[in-house]
Scaffold this motif. Structure first.
Motif, PDB file in Angstrom:
ATOM      1  N   CYS A 202      64.849  42.705  51.594  1.00 42.79           N
ATOM      2  CA  CYS A 202      65.411  44.045  51.469  1.00 42.79           C
ATOM      3  C   CYS A 202      65.166  44.638  50.092  1.00 42.79           C
ATOM      4  O   CYS A 202      65.226  45.821  49.905  1.00 42.79           O
ATOM      5  CB  CYS A 202      66.904  44.018  51.742  1.00 42.79           C
ATOM      6  N   THR A 203      64.870  43.831  49.120  1.00 45.50           N
ATOM      7  CA  THR A 203      64.740  44.358  47.765  1.00 45.50           C
ATOM      8  C   THR A 203      63.315  44.795  47.449  1.00 45.50           C
ATOM      9  O   THR A 203      62.350  44.146  47.843  1.00 45.50           O
ATOM     10  CB  THR A 203      65.231  43.346  46.718  1.00 45.50           C
ATOM     11  N   LEU A 204      63.219  45.876  46.742  1.00 39.52           N
ATOM     12  CA  LEU A 204      61.921  46.442  46.382  1.00 39.52           C
ATOM     13  C   LEU A 204      61.060  45.458  45.606  1.00 39.52           C
ATOM     14  O   LEU A 204      59.843  45.448  45.747  1.00 39.52           O
ATOM     15  CB  LEU A 204      62.139  47.719  45.554  1.00 39.52           C
TER      16      LEU A 204
ATOM     17  N   ALA B  87      66.274  49.471  46.308  1.00 44.79           N
ATOM     18  CA  ALA B  87      66.106  49.227  44.874  1.00 44.79           C
ATOM     19  C   ALA B  87      67.518  49.257  44.312  1.00 44.79           C
ATOM     20  O   ALA B  87      68.016  50.310  43.947  1.00 44.79           O
ATOM     21  CB  ALA B  87      65.247  50.309  44.237  1.00 44.79           C
ATOM     22  N   PRO B  88      68.187  48.117  44.331  1.00 44.43           N
ATOM     23  CA  PRO B  88      69.600  48.103  43.965  1.00 44.43           C
ATOM     24  C   PRO B  88      69.828  48.453  42.495  1.00 44.43           C
ATOM     25  O   PRO B  88      69.888  47.594  41.634  1.00 44.43           O
ATOM     26  CB  PRO B  88      70.043  46.679  44.289  1.00 44.43           C
ATOM     27  N   LEU B  89      69.933  49.742  42.248  1.00 44.77           N
ATOM     28  CA  LEU B  89      70.192  50.216  40.895  1.00 44.77           C
ATOM     29  C   LEU B  89      71.699  50.223  40.657  1.00 44.77           C
ATOM     30  O   LEU B  89      72.462  50.628  41.523  1.00 44.77           O
ATOM     31  CB  LEU B  89      69.626  51.627  40.717  1.00 44.77           C
TER      32      LEU B  89
ATOM     33  N   GLN C  32      71.736  41.777  34.573  1.00 42.26           N
ATOM     34  CA  GLN C  32      71.742  42.957  35.435  1.00 42.26           C
ATOM     35  C   GLN C  32      71.115  44.163  34.734  1.00 42.26           C
ATOM     36  O   GLN C  32      70.438  44.969  35.364  1.00 42.26           O
ATOM     37  CB  GLN C  32      73.166  43.279  35.885  1.00 42.26           C
ATOM     38  N   ARG C  33      71.369  44.298  33.443  1.00 41.14           N
ATOM     39  CA  ARG C  33      70.744  45.392  32.692  1.00 41.14           C
ATOM     40  C   ARG C  33      69.220  45.240  32.690  1.00 41.14           C
ATOM     41  O   ARG C  33      68.490  46.212  32.867  1.00 41.14           O
ATOM     42  CB  ARG C  33      71.276  45.436  31.258  1.00 41.14           C
ATOM     43  N   LEU C  34      68.750  44.008  32.497  1.00 41.75           N
ATOM     44  CA  LEU C  34      67.311  43.733  32.521  1.00 41.75           C
ATOM     45  C   LEU C  34      66.737  44.020  33.915  1.00 41.75           C
ATOM     46  O   LEU C  34      65.679  44.642  34.040  1.00 41.75           O
ATOM     47  CB  LEU C  34      67.039  42.281  32.124  1.00 41.75           C
ATOM     48  N   ARG C  35      67.441  43.599  34.957  1.00 46.36           N
ATOM     49  CA  ARG C  35      67.000  43.852  36.316  1.00 46.36           C
ATOM     50  C   ARG C  35      66.909  45.353  36.588  1.00 46.36           C
ATOM     51  O   ARG C  35      65.958  45.836  37.189  1.00 46.36           O
ATOM     52  CB  ARG C  35      67.957  43.185  37.302  1.00 46.36           C
TER      53      ARG C  35
ATOM     54  N   MET D   7      63.684  47.414  37.556  1.00 48.86           N
ATOM     55  CA  MET D   7      63.671  48.169  38.816  1.00 48.86           C
ATOM     56  C   MET D   7      63.176  49.595  38.587  1.00 48.86           C
ATOM     57  O   MET D   7      62.413  50.124  39.386  1.00 48.86           O
ATOM     58  CB  MET D   7      65.084  48.177  39.405  1.00 48.86           C
ATOM     59  N   GLU D   8      63.586  50.208  37.504  1.00 50.09           N
ATOM     60  CA  GLU D   8      63.140  51.568  37.184  1.00 50.09           C
ATOM     61  C   GLU D   8      61.645  51.622  36.894  1.00 50.09           C
ATOM     62  O   GLU D   8      61.024  52.669  36.994  1.00 50.09           O
ATOM     63  CB  GLU D   8      63.901  52.105  35.967  1.00 50.09           C
ATOM     64  N   ARG D   9      61.052  50.485  36.537  1.00 45.36           N
ATOM     65  CA  ARG D   9      59.634  50.423  36.164  1.00 45.36           C
ATOM     66  C   ARG D   9      58.829  49.537  37.125  1.00 45.36           C
ATOM     67  O   ARG D   9      57.825  48.955  36.758  1.00 45.36           O
ATOM     68  CB  ARG D   9      59.520  49.892  34.737  1.00 45.36           C
ATOM     69  N   TYR D  10      59.306  49.433  38.364  1.00 47.13           N
ATOM     70  CA  TYR D  10      58.677  48.558  39.357  1.00 47.13           C
ATOM     71  C   TYR D  10      57.177  48.808  39.480  1.00 47.13           C
ATOM     72  O   TYR D  10      56.398  47.891  39.723  1.00 47.13           O
ATOM     73  CB  TYR D  10      59.355  48.738  40.719  1.00 47.13           C
ATOM     74  N   HIS D  11      56.761  50.053  39.320  1.00 49.11           N
ATOM     75  CA  HIS D  11      55.342  50.395  39.511  1.00 49.11           C
ATOM     76  C   HIS D  11      54.443  49.798  38.423  1.00 49.11           C
ATOM     77  O   HIS D  11      53.233  49.806  38.562  1.00 49.11           O
ATOM     78  CB  HIS D  11      55.164  51.911  39.587  1.00 49.11           C
ATOM     79  N   TRP D  12      55.033  49.275  37.360  1.00 50.43           N
ATOM     80  CA  TRP D  12      54.236  48.586  36.348  1.00 50.43           C
ATOM     81  C   TRP D  12      53.686  47.268  36.892  1.00 50.43           C
ATOM     82  O   TRP D  12      52.717  46.732  36.364  1.00 50.43           O
ATOM     83  CB  TRP D  12      55.059  48.299  35.107  1.00 50.43           C
ATOM     84  N   LEU D  13      54.341  46.734  37.923  1.00 49.92           N
ATOM     85  CA  LEU D  13      53.858  45.508  38.548  1.00 49.92           C
ATOM     86  C   LEU D  13      52.700  45.904  39.458  1.00 49.92           C
ATOM     87  O   LEU D  13      52.902  46.438  40.553  1.00 49.92           O
ATOM     88  CB  LEU D  13      54.979  44.839  39.349  1.00 49.92           C
TER      89      LEU D  13
END
Length: 186
Positions: free
Chosen positions: A7-9, A29-31, A47-50, A54-60
């Protein structure tokens, strides 16, 4: 191909179909709202790191490539839809992964004695935010005579703290902790 178990992005599936079309979702994307980070206790920094990741997922690059190749991506909530909408993906209509309707229920069924019953079923962990429910119910309790009960089913490391909080907020008569029960009984 429609892989339903993730379920997670950040973990949408790791298969590489060469010709098959595939669907990702419902995916979330559990923000976490920064206001709630303290609820995570010792895991707040994690959690802050996650959230930052998550906000920068497209960097992967592998993830961005996979999402671009997907025939359809079904977001599990509006936050995920907004986050994914910033990129050139095939975003579909939001479908909640909880099975709950996406529109409010207009009629509410109470118990035979006229008491409105609320229920939570799951792990009792800080990150689930039950503290917020208890604080909201305490406000309702002091400002209204509306009859309600909150039934909590589950166990976990936050149980004793939540029971103590319910007592401190004078909710012990209305908040019932049932512990873990079999799914058939639930």
């Amino acid at each position: 191909i429609h892989h339903l178990t993730f379920c997670t992005l950040l973990c949408p599936g790791f298969w590489k179909p060469k010709k098959a079309k595939f669907v990702i979702g419902p995916v979330g994307a559990p923000l976490v709202n920064p206001h709630y980070y303290p609820l995570f206790g010792p895991q707040e920094r994690l959690q802050r790191l996650r959230g930052w990741l998550m906000e920068r997922y497209h960097w992967l690059q592998w993830l961005d490539h996979l999402l671009k190749r997907a025939s359809a991506i079904i977001p599990a909530n509006s936050d995920t839809k907004h986050l994914l909408g910033k990129r050139p993906y095939r975003i579909q209509k939001t479908m909640l992964d909880t099975g709950a309707p996406d529109a409010p229920i207009t009629t509410a069924a109470g118990s035979p004695d006229g008491v409105f019953c609320l229920m939570y079923a799951g792990q009792l962990e800080r990150r689930k935010g039950l503290e917020l429910s208890l604080r909201a119910l305490a406000k309702i309790s002091t400002s209204s005579t509306f009859p309600w009960e909150f039934h909590v089913f589950g166990k976990g490391p936050d149980m004793a703290r939540l029971q103590s909080m319910a007592h401190q907020l004078h909710l012990s008569e209305r908040v019932k902790f049932h512990g873990a029960v079999p799914q058939s009984e639930l």
